[in-house]
Design a protein around this motif. Structure first.
Motif, PDB file in Angstrom:
ATOM      1  N   UNK A  37       0.866  -1.178   0.000  1.00  0.00           N
ATOM      2  CA  UNK A  37       0.000   0.000   0.000  1.00  0.00           C
ATOM      3  C   UNK A  37       0.902   1.227   0.000  1.00  0.00           C
ATOM      4  N   UNK A  38       0.776   2.073  -1.014  1.00  0.00           N
ATOM      5  CA  UNK A  38       1.676   3.215  -1.170  1.00  0.00           C
ATOM      6  C   UNK A  38       0.936   4.545  -1.015  1.00  0.00           C
ATOM      7  N   UNK A  39       1.654   5.531  -0.489  1.00  0.00           N
ATOM      8  CA  UNK A  39       1.101   6.873  -0.313  1.00  0.00           C
ATOM      9  C   UNK A  39       2.034   7.906  -0.921  1.00  0.00           C
ATOM     10  N   UNK A  40       1.448   8.919  -1.554  1.00  0.00           N
ATOM     11  CA  UNK A  40       2.214  10.072  -2.016  1.00  0.00           C
ATOM     12  C   UNK A  40       2.268  11.050  -0.851  1.00  0.00           C
ATOM     13  N   UNK A  41       3.479  11.442  -0.467  1.00  0.00           N
ATOM     14  CA  UNK A  41       3.683  12.211   0.767  1.00  0.00           C
ATOM     15  C   UNK A  41       4.430  13.515   0.482  1.00  0.00           C
ATOM     16  N   UNK A  42       4.082  14.551   1.243  1.00  0.00           N
ATOM     17  CA  UNK A  42       4.803  15.824   1.190  1.00  0.00           C
ATOM     18  C   UNK A  42       4.755  16.471   2.559  1.00  0.00           C
ATOM     19  N   UNK A  43       5.774  17.249   2.907  1.00  0.00           N
ATOM     20  CA  UNK A  43       5.826  17.844   4.245  1.00  0.00           C
ATOM     21  C   UNK A  43       5.709  19.362   4.216  1.00  0.00           C
ATOM     22  N   UNK A  44       5.234  19.880   3.101  1.00  0.00           N
ATOM     23  CA  UNK A  44       5.155  21.329   2.933  1.00  0.00           C
ATOM     24  C   UNK A  44       6.093  21.820   1.855  1.00  0.00           C
ATOM     25  N   UNK A  45       7.046  20.979   1.468  1.00  0.00           N
ATOM     26  CA  UNK A  45       7.990  21.344   0.417  1.00  0.00           C
ATOM     27  C   UNK A  45       7.564  20.817  -0.939  1.00  0.00           C
ATOM     28  N   UNK A  46       8.551  20.525  -1.749  1.00  0.00           N
ATOM     29  CA  UNK A  46       8.315  20.025  -3.101  1.00  0.00           C
ATOM     30  C   UNK A  46       7.428  18.775  -3.068  1.00  0.00           C
ATOM     31  N   UNK A  47       6.357  18.766  -3.846  1.00  0.00           N
ATOM     32  CA  UNK A  47       5.459  17.622  -3.902  1.00  0.00           C
ATOM     33  C   UNK A  47       4.252  17.714  -2.986  1.00  0.00           C
ATOM     34  N   UNK A  48       4.121  18.817  -2.256  1.00  0.00           N
ATOM     35  CA  UNK A  48       2.989  18.959  -1.338  1.00  0.00           C
ATOM     36  C   UNK A  48       1.662  19.000  -2.073  1.00  0.00           C
ATOM     37  N   UNK A  49       1.598  19.747  -3.163  1.00  0.00           N
ATOM     38  CA  UNK A  49       0.356  19.799  -3.945  1.00  0.00           C
ATOM     39  C   UNK A  49      -0.009  18.413  -4.461  1.00  0.00           C
ATOM     40  N   UNK A  50       0.979  17.697  -4.991  1.00  0.00           N
ATOM     41  CA  UNK A  50       0.728  16.347  -5.506  1.00  0.00           C
ATOM     42  C   UNK A  50       0.251  15.416  -4.395  1.00  0.00           C
ATOM     43  N   UNK A  51       0.835  15.553  -3.206  1.00  0.00           N
ATOM     44  CA  UNK A  51       0.465  14.689  -2.088  1.00  0.00           C
ATOM     45  C   UNK A  51      -0.986  14.918  -1.665  1.00  0.00           C
ATOM     46  N   UNK A  52      -1.383  16.160  -1.517  1.00  0.00           N
ATOM     47  CA  UNK A  52      -2.766  16.457  -1.147  1.00  0.00           C
ATOM     48  C   UNK A  52      -3.725  16.079  -2.280  1.00  0.00           C
ATOM     49  N   UNK A  53      -3.302  16.313  -3.507  1.00  0.00           N
ATOM     50  CA  UNK A  53      -4.140  15.969  -4.661  1.00  0.00           C
ATOM     51  C   UNK A  53      -4.422  14.466  -4.691  1.00  0.00           C
TER      52      UNK A  53
END
Length: 380
Positions: A37-53
């Motif tokens: 089971x995989x998750x797209x993760x971001x901590x506020x930096x690069x990739x945050x929009x993708x993670x929330x999306x």
């Protein structure tokens, strides 16, 4: 085994989704019967929009704005909560990785584009705006953000100033009467640092070097930032150096909190509040997390620290697989990791590391899972 993957991007190299894909390949190569089971993760930096999306099944919107060098670009924003919440990130507007090292000019970069995006998503009718602050290339104290929202700054001759680090020491007068403070809209600054604006651990001294500032420039810009803080305090009665997280994104954090009443929240904590990851972990056998480089900063709100906090509550063994291991990474074992690994298997240049990251991440994962399976079988 059932394995949960929740890794940050390897900045400038692999996105969070690409990291997860490489790890999945290594796992399935060892045994295709594993459940992943995989998750797209971001901590506020690069990739945050993708993670929330990805997490919230958002709607992507392209917003016309300018980058750190005032060139026209289109930045991706995701709308979640039925369009009531917008998620933006400074990394895809004024990001450090948007320009190669040799062509960076941190004295002249501006945060103006971030203010443009905030203003435009507010006009879409959003009631909440989440602003990821990691990965910026600017050190203008958030002057650009304020100017995009209506503020004006002037020098001793009452001449208008540009929003850039070089202008900080020149500020003598300002007009914030027309500053858009977004009444009725909740602003949240998603950030993984607690640094204040000024001082040895502030925006300039702590992060200026990685943005390209030289030592003699750092001292000059710090003096300018101190003047900028003083002038803002004269006109607003707010000390923007008094806030934890104010040093984020070259000072954008300070003006968001101090002048726009934004709330500061750890990016990974915020994302996980929207995620079902904890539920999926309940019956897993292993958790894998990671990031581009794990070091002494990791424990201060970075993705691996957030992930293992969840895993620890559920008593799940967790390993960290990162691109590189930096200063004091051994201290991360105190967080509860059962293994911390780097995918670098020999001396190589930075460019070689980037180009070979996918293959090495898959190979490292295969080796780790193979070792785990061997000991499981030998002790069964």
């Amino acid at each position: 085994m059932k394995i949960v993957i929740a890794c940050d991007s390897f900045k400038g190299c692999l996105t969070s989704k690409e990291v997860a894909t490489c790890i999945e390949k290594g796992i399935y190569r060892q045994n295709p019967k594993h459940e992943v089971v995989s998750y797209v993760i971001g901590d506020g930096g690069e990739g945050t929009v993708a993670a929330f999306h990805h997490t919230c099944h958002g709607t992507l919107v392209g917003i016309d704005c300018v980058d750190a060098y005032m060139h026209k670009i289109k930045a991706a924003v995701t709308l979640i909560d039925d369009g009531q919440t917008a998620v933006i990130e400074v990394a895809n507007i004024i990001g450090l990785s948007m320009r190669d090292r040799m062509n960076r000019a941190p004295l002249f970069t501006s945060s103006y584009g971030v203010g443009m995006v905030i203003k435009k998503v507010a006009a879409l009718g959003c009631k909440k705006i989440i602003i990821g602050l990691g990965g910026s290339s600017t050190n203008d104290g958030g002057m650009g953000v304020l100017m995009a929202l209506g503020a004006r700054f002037y020098d001793e001759n009452h001449q208008p100033l540009l929003s850039q680090a070089l202008s900080l020491e020149k500020v003598r007068y300002l007009d914030i009467k027309r500053l858009n403070r977004f009444d009725g809209i909740e602003l949240i600054a998603a950030c993984d640092v607690k640094n204040h604006l000024l001082g040895e651990n502030g925006a300039t001294y702590m992060f200026g070097k990685q943005k390209g500032l030289f030592p003699n420039q750092i001292k000059k810009i710090e003096r300018g930032m101190s003047n900028y803080r003083y002038q803002l305090m004269r006109y607003s009665n707010v000390d923007i150096d008094s806030f934890e997280g104010g040093g984020a994104a070259g000072g954008i954090g300070a003006v968001l909190i101090g002048l726009l009443n934004a709330k500061m929240k750890p990016g990974i904590e915020l994302l996980l509040s929207y995620s079902d990851m904890e539920e999926k972990m309940k019956d897993c056998d292993l958790v894998i997390t990671g990031e581009g480089q794990s070091d002494r900063q990791t424990k201060f709100g970075k993705v691996p620290a957030g992930v293992i906090e969840v895993a620890n509550r559920l008593h799940k063994p967790t390993i960290c697989i990162s691109g590189a291991l930096g200063l004091e990474y051994m201290d991360l074992y105190d967080l509860g990791f059962v293994g911390i690994y780097s995918i670098a298997d020999r001396a190589m240049t930075f460019d070689q590391a980037l180009s070979q990251a996918s293959d090495k991440l898959e190979a490292a994962t295969f080796g780790i899972i193979n070792t785990i399976e061997y000991f499981k079988e030998s002790h069964s």
